[in-house]
Design a protein around this motif. Structure first.
Motif, PDB file in Angstrom:
ATOM      1  N   UNK A 275      33.611  42.437  36.420  1.00 28.14           N
ATOM      2  CA  UNK A 275      34.578  41.725  35.586  1.00 28.14           C
ATOM      3  C   UNK A 275      35.830  42.123  35.784  1.00 28.14           C
ATOM      4  N   UNK A 276      36.094  43.457  35.562  1.00 25.35           N
ATOM      5  CA  UNK A 276      37.360  43.948  35.478  1.00 25.35           C
ATOM      6  C   UNK A 276      38.076  44.013  36.731  1.00 25.35           C
ATOM      7  N   UNK A 277      37.479  44.253  37.842  1.00 25.08           N
ATOM      8  CA  UNK A 277      38.086  44.115  39.043  1.00 25.08           C
ATOM      9  C   UNK A 277      38.812  43.017  39.409  1.00 25.08           C
ATOM     10  N   UNK A 278      38.274  41.750  38.864  1.00 26.14           N
ATOM     11  CA  UNK A 278      39.181  40.591  39.109  1.00 26.14           C
ATOM     12  C   UNK A 278      40.573  40.848  38.706  1.00 26.14           C
ATOM     13  N   UNK A 279      40.704  41.331  37.683  1.00 25.98           N
ATOM     14  CA  UNK A 279      42.093  41.702  37.111  1.00 25.98           C
ATOM     15  C   UNK A 279      42.787  42.672  37.779  1.00 25.98           C
ATOM     16  N   UNK A 280      42.115  43.719  38.267  1.00 31.53           N
ATOM     17  CA  UNK A 280      42.710  44.778  38.908  1.00 31.53           C
ATOM     18  C   UNK A 280      43.024  44.588  40.487  1.00 31.53           C
ATOM     19  N   UNK A 281      42.146  43.665  40.967  1.00 31.58           N
ATOM     20  CA  UNK A 281      42.712  43.029  42.211  1.00 31.58           C
ATOM     21  C   UNK A 281      44.156  42.240  42.151  1.00 31.58           C
ATOM     22  N   UNK A 282      43.978  41.134  41.087  1.00 35.47           N
ATOM     23  CA  UNK A 282      45.077  40.511  41.047  1.00 35.47           C
ATOM     24  C   UNK A 282      46.482  41.371  40.753  1.00 35.47           C
ATOM     25  N   UNK A 283      46.262  42.282  39.653  1.00 34.43           N
ATOM     26  CA  UNK A 283      47.567  43.078  39.364  1.00 34.43           C
ATOM     27  C   UNK A 283      48.028  43.890  40.355  1.00 34.43           C
ATOM     28  N   UNK A 284      47.247  44.595  41.073  1.00 28.43           N
ATOM     29  CA  UNK A 284      47.636  45.651  42.106  1.00 28.43           C
ATOM     30  C   UNK A 284      48.175  44.740  43.507  1.00 28.43           C
ATOM     31  N   UNK A 285      47.557  43.739  43.741  1.00 28.12           N
ATOM     32  CA  UNK A 285      48.111  42.942  45.007  1.00 28.12           C
ATOM     33  C   UNK A 285      49.409  42.263  44.675  1.00 28.12           C
ATOM     34  N   UNK A 286      49.632  41.820  43.206  1.00 29.00           N
ATOM     35  CA  UNK A 286      50.682  41.239  42.922  1.00 29.00           C
ATOM     36  C   UNK A 286      52.115  42.242  43.189  1.00 29.00           C
ATOM     37  N   UNK A 287      51.891  43.172  43.631  1.00 26.24           N
ATOM     38  CA  UNK A 287      53.199  44.007  44.013  1.00 26.24           C
ATOM     39  C   UNK A 287      53.226  43.923  45.294  1.00 26.24           C
ATOM     40  N   UNK A 288      52.539  43.470  46.184  1.00 23.04           N
ATOM     41  CA  UNK A 288      52.460  43.233  47.712  1.00 23.04           C
ATOM     42  C   UNK A 288      52.310  44.422  48.516  1.00 23.04           C
TER      43      UNK A 288
END
Length: 267
Positions: free
Chosen positions: A34-47
């Motif tokens: 579950x948590x990795x869905x947010x971690x993916x979205x958060x980290x990749x938002x930096x590009x």
């Protein structure tokens, strides 16, 4: 924070960018699924970061298959950094702390072997489940609650054993009230907010994460990695990602037989 840890650093001359992003692999059990869905979205938002998910329900180091599964994904995606947490080794950690520490350290040495290309391992603090959970869904997880504090202490110790290669991020407080993992949190940390404004961060089994819990847990991970690797700020509102929404979680919640009620704390 991680003020007392030796930070993981990138080799001299290695600069991450949208064309050469920091390669990250997430691993762990169903909580991390579950948590990795947010971690993916958060980290990749930096590009400047590209994340591959490899968490799966029930993952642990108790059997050789767990490490083999992780190593398989390391070979596939060639990550520079891996980030994980899990709760299925708690009994082992509590019953034989030194033996479990030895097992964990051996796994870390294998993960960090030069041919893998992994520069560092980040362990995320697992929130401690309430052993008094008495919901039907929660009963099956109660045995995992007993040794969680020991597991957290063990992975924290690994950061001292492998300075500059392993770190421990104490992010569980993002899901706690007075040091206890909770079903609801007030908006933006305002404890005085009316209860009708509090949001559900934990699923009906008292263990997994609802969308607000996912974003609350991922946010400090993002901030810590921005500081560690000098990443740029988010380019968009990552917490609104379709990965994190209730619709995005539909498969996960139905698979576990849990729900994210649209409720608030009792008055």
């Amino acid at each position: 924070g991680f003020a007392h840890e030796v930070p993981i650093t990138l080799p001299p001359g290695l600069t991450v960018s949208p064309t050469h992003p920091l390669r990250v692999l997430t691993f762990g059990d169903s909580v991390m699924t579950f948590a990795q869905k947010g971690i993916i979205s958060a980290l990749q938002s930096t590009a400047d970061v590209a994340v591959e998910p490899a968490a799966r329900p029930g993952w642990s180091l108790k059997t050789p298959a767990g490490l083999a599964f992780l190593n398989h994904h390391i070979r596939l995606s060639h990550p520079q950094l891996i980030i994980g947490t899990w709760s299925w080794d708690n009994a082992s950690a509590k019953s034989n702390p030194s033996g479990y520490q030895t097992k964990l350290d051996a796994a870390i040495r294998q993960i960090l072997s030069p041919h893998d290309g992994v520069l560092g391992v980040i362990f995320l603090q697992m929130p401690v489940f309430d052993p008094d959970t008495n919901t039907p869904e929660g009963r099956g997880f109660v045995p995992n609650a007993a040794g969680l504090a020991t597991w957290n202490a063990t992975v924290l110790q690994a950061s001292a054993t492998f300075p500059g290669k392993v770190m421990y991020l104490p992010v569980a407080s993002s899901l706690e009230i007075d040091g206890r993992y909770t079903n609801w949190l007030p908006p933006t940390g305002t404890r005085s907010a009316p209860l009708r404004h509090w949001v559900r961060v934990r699923t009906s089994d008292g263990v997994h994460l609802c969308p607000p819990g996912i974003t609350r847990y991922a946010a400090p991970v993002l901030q810590d990695l921005i500081e560690l690797f000098h990443l740029p700020p988010s380019r968009h509102e990552w917490w609104q990602s379709r990965l994190i929404t209730v619709r995005g979680l539909a498969y996960s919640t139905s698979s576990f037989g849990v729900t994210c009620p649209t409720d608030h704390p009792p008055t």
